[in-house]
Design an enzyme around this catalytic site. Structure first.
Site: not given
Length: 660
Positions: A237, A239-240, A243-244, A460-461, A535
């Protein structure tokens, strides 16, 4: 009483060969010191006293030692009887027949001292014997000559003892213990507090590993039906995802010896060490069977063999992998040892490692969906002092694509932000700030930016927000800011829909919204800038995936050039011709340009509302969904809340547009 006698017997000092070596060295040193100290009790006199005794005829003999600068003075028998020399009789620790000097004299220059003696005795009737000599310490010289051999023998004995200790499994073997496994053992004597209750979500993965634990606890439940214990379980899977953590829960629940180590623990600079450690690991596990071995990041040693032809004839990693394959399923395999492993690179693992009989089960640990994220939040919010009105449903919906580790980080950041602001509890705003901090980076309100640049960033935003509001399949807006954060000058946060499959029109709408920023600059200023870098990178990857991976281009057809096995990275040729490569490039460019023109057309139609939104953004610096509703009205494409399915898979992360 018998037990006390046994204890007393055990407490007696044990014989060690080092005692003999110590005694012999002490004898050598002691005899040398005593031999050199025979004359230590001889009295010392001055030069003036020496010549006075010489004139009085008290001295019978003078031994002048050239190499030490000392003269030994021997008195006549008559002089020894005088009261003046009563204390001059020499003392010695070791009896000797040789005459001993009565006095010692330290002279200066030998030539001057010799001339003075000649002048002093030339008129004497009974002239003393003057003798010149060189004195050597035979025992000291002998000791210095054999000392290197003693040291060599001592070092050799020390190395042999360390080697024998390493061969017997003793601790501290250092370089001779390098072939021993570095696995950490967890058993009934080791308290492991993690259990399956601490693992939120991951129902399917938990069922698989719980069955393994159940098999170890109650093997007769399965063996009576003819079942066999699985030999291996591979957790795969991103990371994070936990699993561990699942492995830790197995260690806490299994109640059998659990050996934990990393794939890199087998890697060493010495040839054959990896294979030796694999053998030692399985030897220990078999001695304590039934037991579990957990190898984290197994891709460090499990990479497919024969892919690196330049490594030479002897590949240490391949030798280690071969030994692991043999131990897991060979002639001498032990069915009472289960091997668990975790990796996020299952595509590069060797096929022999993945076959049935070795890793029988491959458990996919995926990113959590909205329901599982809520459960993960509940786990990580337990130690926090949170506000009473904190809505976990809201938090889980605001973090699509977050892994378990990401959510733990969000909770920790929220607590730190609340503490920094002097709050007594962690509230909703702290979590929103934590999400912004993790995704966008730290705010830089003091960053120097010119008014013209700030205006360009605002439009732009606002262009991103406007286009996404007008498109059906674009992700709904959450927040837009022109406050510099991290490496960006502005950013827009969206809440993408969690989809199992994605259709072409959905991908095209997302690309059009991503190009809304550059389109707004073109519509308002009739100029474009470098601010759309992220973008353009995003839409180029999406367009390339549509054409070359998902087969969503009519001109290319239902073809894919994606290799899920990961073997294509070792090839030197493309899986298509130059004509097809040219066609692919044209298709990618056509898709992007069509969406760019579409965004420009939308913004030209709503130019007044775009300008109004940008002015609000310039004034407030941060706007939310409510601000857009005041300008554009209710969004026409609002969707109902989806029904939560247990099999739902999260594939998208919170999208953000950066200005760099």
């Amino acid at each position: 009483m018998a037990k006390d006698k046994k204890n007393n017997k055990d407490n007696k000092p044990k014989f060690s060969p080092y005692w003999i070596y110590g005694i012999l060295i002490a004898i050598f040193l002691g005899y040398s010191l005593l031999n050199s100290g025979i004359e230590e009790n001889s009295g010392s006199i001055t030069t003036a006293q020496f010549f006075d005794y010489l004139e009085d005829g008290d001295i019978a003999k003078v031994d002048i030692i050239k190499n030490t600068g000392v003269a030994k003075v021997y008195l006549t028998p008559e002089a020894e009887a005088k009261e003046t020399h009563r204390k001059s009789k020499p003392q010695t620790f070791i009896p000797t027949s040789a005459p001993l000097p009565n006095y010692k004299l330290k002279y200066g220059t030998l030539e001057n001292f010799e001339d003075d003696i000649k002048n002093a005795i030339k008129d004497l009737n009974n002239k003393p014997i003057v003798k010149f000599d060189i004195e050597n310490n035979e025992w000291g010289n002998l000791l210095m000559s054999i000392l290197p051999f003693i040291l060599l023998i001592a070092v050799w004995i020390f190395i042999m003892r360390r080697m024998s200790g390493a061969a017997g499994g003793g601790a501290g073997g250092q370089i001779f213990n390098i072939g021993k496994s570095k696995a950490k053992l967890f058993d009934q004597n080791t308290e492991v507090k993690t259990s399956f209750k601490d693992v939120a979500g991951l129902e399917g993965a938990k069922e698989e590993v719980q069955e393994i634990v159940d098999f170890l606890k109650f093997p007769e439940k399965y063996t009576t039906l003819g079942g066999k214990i699985p030999k291996g379980a591979l957790l795969v899977g991103p990371p994070g995802t936990g699993k561990t953590l699942l492995a830790k829960a197995v260690a806490g629940e299994a109640k059998v010896p659990f050996f934990s180590l990393s794939g890199s623990d087998f890697v060493e600079m010495f040839v054959g060490v990896g294979a030796s450690r694999v053998r030692d690991l399985f030897k220990q596990a078999k001695e304590k069977s039934p037991s579990i071995i957990f190898i984290d990041e197994i891709d460090a040693i499990g990479r497919a063999r024969g892919k690196n032809a330049m490594s030479g004839s002897n590949d240490e990693r391949e030798n280690t992998l071969n030994q692991l394959l043999t131990e897991m399923d060979g002639f001498g395999s032990n069915t009472n040892v289960i091997v668990m492993a975790a990796t996020n690179r299952a595509d590069i693992l060797d096929k022999a490692l993945m076959r049935a009989g070795r890793f029988d089960r491959q458990i996919f640990v995926d990113l959590p969906d909205v329901r599982e994220r809520k459960e993960i939040f509940e786990v990580h919010l337990r130690p926090l002092k949170k506000a009473k009105d904190l809505d976990l449903d809201f938090l889980s919906k605001q973090t699509p694509g977050f892994s378990g580790a990401d959510i733990a980080n969000v909770c920790n950041e929220a607590a730190l932000i609340a503490a920094r602001n002097g709050k007594k509890a962690v509230d909703k705003q702290d979590f929103l700030d934590a999400v912004d901090r993790i995704i966008g980076g730290l705010e830089k309100k003091n960053k120097i930016i010119t008014p013209s640049e700030k205006k360009a960033v605002a439009y732009h935003e606002a262009g991103h927000a406007t286009v996404s509001w007008m498109l059906e399949h674009a992700a709904p807006l959450v927040k837009v800011t022109i406050v510099p954060r991290g490496r960006s000058l502005g950013a827009a946060w969206y809440l993408p829909e969690e989809r199992l499959i994605v259709r072409p029109e959905q991908m095209l709408d997302e690309m059009c919204a991503a190009l809304g920023g550059r389109a707004a600059e073109k519509v308002i200023f009739d100029k474009i800038s470098t601010g759309a870098l992220s973008d353009l990178e995003k839409v180029t990857k999406q367009a390339r995936a549509m054409v070359t991976v998902y087969g969503l281009s009519d001109k290319i057809g239902n073809l894919t050039y994606y290799d899920s096995s990961g073997q294509s990275e070792y090839g030197f040729t493309k899986p298509y011709s130059e004509e097809t490569a040219e066609l692919i490039d044209k298709e990618i460019s056509r898709i992007i340009e069509e969406q760019y023109e579409r965004a420009v057309k939308l913004l030209e139609e709503h130019k007044d509302k775009l300008t109004e939104l940008a002015e609000v953004l310039l004034e407030k610096e941060v706007i939310f969904k409510d601000n857009l509703e005041k300008i554009f009205g209710k969004r026409a494409f609002e969707k109902e809340e989806p029904i939560l399915a247990k099999t739902e898979i999260t594939e998208d992360k919170i999208a953000k547009d950066e200005e760099e």
